[in-house]
Design a protein around this motif. Structure first.
Motif, PDB file in Angstrom:
ATOM      1  N   GLY A 222       2.758   4.043   9.062  1.00 21.65           N
ATOM      2  CA  GLY A 222       2.191   3.689   8.123  1.00 21.65           C
ATOM      3  C   GLY A 222       4.252   3.952   6.992  1.00 21.65           C
ATOM      4  N   TYR A 250       4.822  -6.999   0.789  1.00 23.21           N
ATOM      5  CA  TYR A 250       4.584  -5.707   1.651  1.00 23.21           C
ATOM      6  C   TYR A 250       3.945  -4.927   0.483  1.00 23.21           C
ATOM      7  CZ  TYR A 250       4.797  -2.430   5.193  1.00 23.21           C
ATOM      8  OH  TYR A 250       3.948  -0.866   6.509  1.00 23.21           O
ATOM      9  N   ASN A 254       0.178  -3.796   0.874  1.00 20.80           N
ATOM     10  CA  ASN A 254       0.122  -2.118   0.936  1.00 20.80           C
ATOM     11  C   ASN A 254      -0.692  -0.755   0.419  1.00 20.80           C
ATOM     12  OD1 ASN A 254       0.399  -2.000   4.465  1.00 20.80           O
ATOM     13  ND2 ASN A 254       2.071  -3.684   3.234  1.00 20.80           N
TER      14      ASN A 254
END
Length: 598
Positions: A222, A250, A254
């Motif tokens: 991550g 993204y 996230n």
């Protein structure tokens, strides 16, 4: 630096006695006030209160006082430290960390040596600070010694130490060593990936940084906010807008969009990729904006030629009570320079120290030189550089030399060129500019002498390189070469474009091609396949009609390419966004946003 810790008696830290004290009864002192200190004066007042309370030798309190010292007050922090009779590893680390963030980071090495000489063993917090200091100071030899000490004491593979070892080597120009160390890791540490990605970005290897990011994703790791900062910087360097937009999505998915620094990096990325509208959108959507965010938006307006909007945003920033910093003023001065606001720009420069407490640096003075030179005030610019309170860099004289070329002042240009050679005689572009100036004035003996000097000094001109992103892939073109797989098609397209533009007024501008043995046709041929022309031609071939063509060039766009791009935007009904070394050019309907002032 003469100080070396390689021969010092090394052993790891065994205990942290001050931690035991810290766990005891808290002192009758308002420690929470320390976190609210905003100046050295306030810190000194709390120190005075501590002395009145009889706590001037209390280690946890002194540690907090030292920690609260700003980087500009390390002399005061050192005096506090010297009052402690037997400092432990925590105190040494605190002082070292302060120096690592200061203007004199190499002092962290002296603190480390003193700690070892005092018989206090370093721990896993000591080395990251020490290595960061070596990286900041570009002190490779001391960094190698620090790495050796970490190996000797068993800290070299520590999860906190190894990433800083990688960063240190990269920051000191040893990217291959950093790569080798990274390759020896198990590849499961996101912090090590962050260090290597950041190292690639700072070494101007954005494609490698993005490849590492994809590798990180493939391993299921991550990414953190630190990862995204470096990845967005890579997109900015490449001018890869579509990839940048994917990264933005993204970030949203996230949960990284809440970080102010990430949003600031998005503003910077969009601005440098040519999409000012997206940069404005990110800025307007931010709930909280710090100095860096405001500064990034001011710079964005400036590099896109909207100087007045950048200056208006700066005034709005001040009204909001946000304190500007050095980057803010770079944006403001740049905005003034590219909109011809000479007196306003000089006024802002004067206000930096007196009104805002920001000390001008060499980059700010460089903006002032550019401001004067663009306006044709060349002799004033020369005197300005000559009277600076610090040693001028070659870039300042280079700015003046370029302006002399644009304004045709050969004699002053030669004086500027001589000043450049005193500082740096390896930059091929300088020889080319002064040679062309002399040629345009018919001084062929000077031209011969300059070209001979260039050969003797082995100075090489940086080749022109332009990149364009198509289908998430960045394609690079160099002037005249045929290395790209579609190079032949791009060359043929340039030929077609030239023929199509001639009826609407395109005439190759050979006025800046100075070769006494070249005929007019040869001069035209030397201009035809410049890298930006090839990149634009590639865009015409590989993107649908009406699509904006975005090109990034490593040098200043030449006059002929600028004229051709204006006509292409009209004849092919395409908007062209070209980022060169100095600014953005938005070509649309036969005109450019720069107003031919660049």
């Amino acid at each position: 630096m003469s100080t070396s810790f390689a021969a010092s008696p090394l052993s790891p830290a065994k205990s942290r006695p001050n931690e035991a004290i810290a766990k005891g009864t808290p002192p009758p002192f308002p420690l929470s006030l320390l976190s609210n200190c905003t100046s050295l004066r306030q810190l000194q007042q709390l120190h005075a209160l501590a002395i009145k309370s009889g706590l001037q030798h209390h280690p946890p309190l002194l540690t907090k006082l030292i920690t609260s010292c700003p980087p500009s007050a390390m002399d005061y922090a050192r005096r506090l430290f010297d009052q402690i009779p037997d400092p432990d590893v925590v105190l040494f680390n605190t002082l070292s960390r302060g120096y690592s963030r200061s203007d004199d980071p190499i002092q962290s090495v002296a603190v480390f040596v003193r700690m070892v000489d005092a018989g206090v063993g370093p721990d896993d917090y000591s080395f990251p600070t020490l290595l960061k200091a070596c990286a900041s100071a570009k002190a490779l030899e001391e960094g190698r010694q620090a790495h050796g000490a970490a190996v000797k004491l068993g800290f070299a593979d520590n999860v906190y130490v190894l990433p800083t070892v990688i960063s240190m080597y990269a920051e000191c120009g040893e990217l291959n060593v950093a790569r080798a160390l990274f390759a020896r890791t198990d590849g499961r540490c996101v912090v090590s990936y962050n260090s290597m990605i950041t190292a690639c970005v700072r070494s101007s290897r954005p494609s490698e940084a993005l490849a590492l990011f994809r590798e990180l994703q493939a391993k299921g790791l991550g990414p953190t906010d630190v990862t995204m900062l470096s990845v967005l910087s890579s997109c900015a360097l490449l001018g890869a807008l579509e990839l940048g937009k994917w990264i933005h999505e993204y970030v949203r998915k996230n949960g990284l969009g809440s970080f102010v620094k990430v949003n600031t990096a998005l503003i910077d990325m969009y601005a440098k990729c040519g999409s000012l509208e997206d940069a404005i959108g990110v800025f307007d959507d931010m709930g909280s904006k710090d100095t860096q965010a405001w500064s990034a938006m001011i710079v964005a307006y400036a590099i896109h030629g909207y100087g007045s909007k950048g200056i208006s945003l700066f005034e709005e920033m001040l009204e909001e009570g946000i304190k500007p910093d050095g980057v803010t003023f770079l944006g403001v001065l740049y905005a003034c320079s590219h909109s011809g606001k000479v007196e306003e720009g000089l006024g802002y420069l004067r206000s930096m120290r007196g009104r805002h407490g920001v000390v001008p640096g060499i980059k700010h003075y460089g903006c002032a030189v550019d401001l004067l030179a663009r306006a044709g005030r060349l002799h004033e610019a020369y005197e300005f550089i000559d009277g600076l309170p610090m040693q001028p860099t070659p870039i300042l004289w280079r700015t003046l030399l370029s302006a002399c070329g644009g304004h045709g002042d050969v004699d002053l240009g030669k004086r500027a060129f001589e000043r450049i050679l005193e500082l740096d005689d390896t930059h091929g572009g300088d020889y080319v500019i002064i040679s062309n100036m002399c040629a345009s004035d018919g001084r062929w003996e000077d031209v011969k002498r300059i070209r001979q000097l260039m050969s003797e000094r082995r100075a090489v001109k940086v080749p022109g390189c332009s990149s364009i992103e198509v289908d998430n892939t960045v394609h690079e073109f160099f002037s005249g070469d045929g290395k790209h797989p579609q190079s032949e098609a791009a060359h043929r397209m340039v030929d077609e474009v030239v023929e199509r533009l001639k009826p609407v007024g395109y005439v190759p501008d050979t006025s800046r091609v100075f070769h006494v043995d070249m005929g007019e046709e040869e001069k035209e041929a030397s201009l035809r396949y410049h890298s930006e022309k090839l990149a634009i031609a590639f865009g015409l071939i590989n993107t649908p009609p009406g699509t904006t063509i975005r090109v990034v060039k490593n040098l200043r766009v030449c006059g002929d390419c600028h004229s051709m791009a204006k006509l292409v935007s009209m004849a092919f009904d395409r908007e062209i966004v070209l980022r060169d070394l100095n600014r953005f050019h938005h070509f649309k309907d036969g005109s450019c946003s720069c107003g031919d002032f660049w």
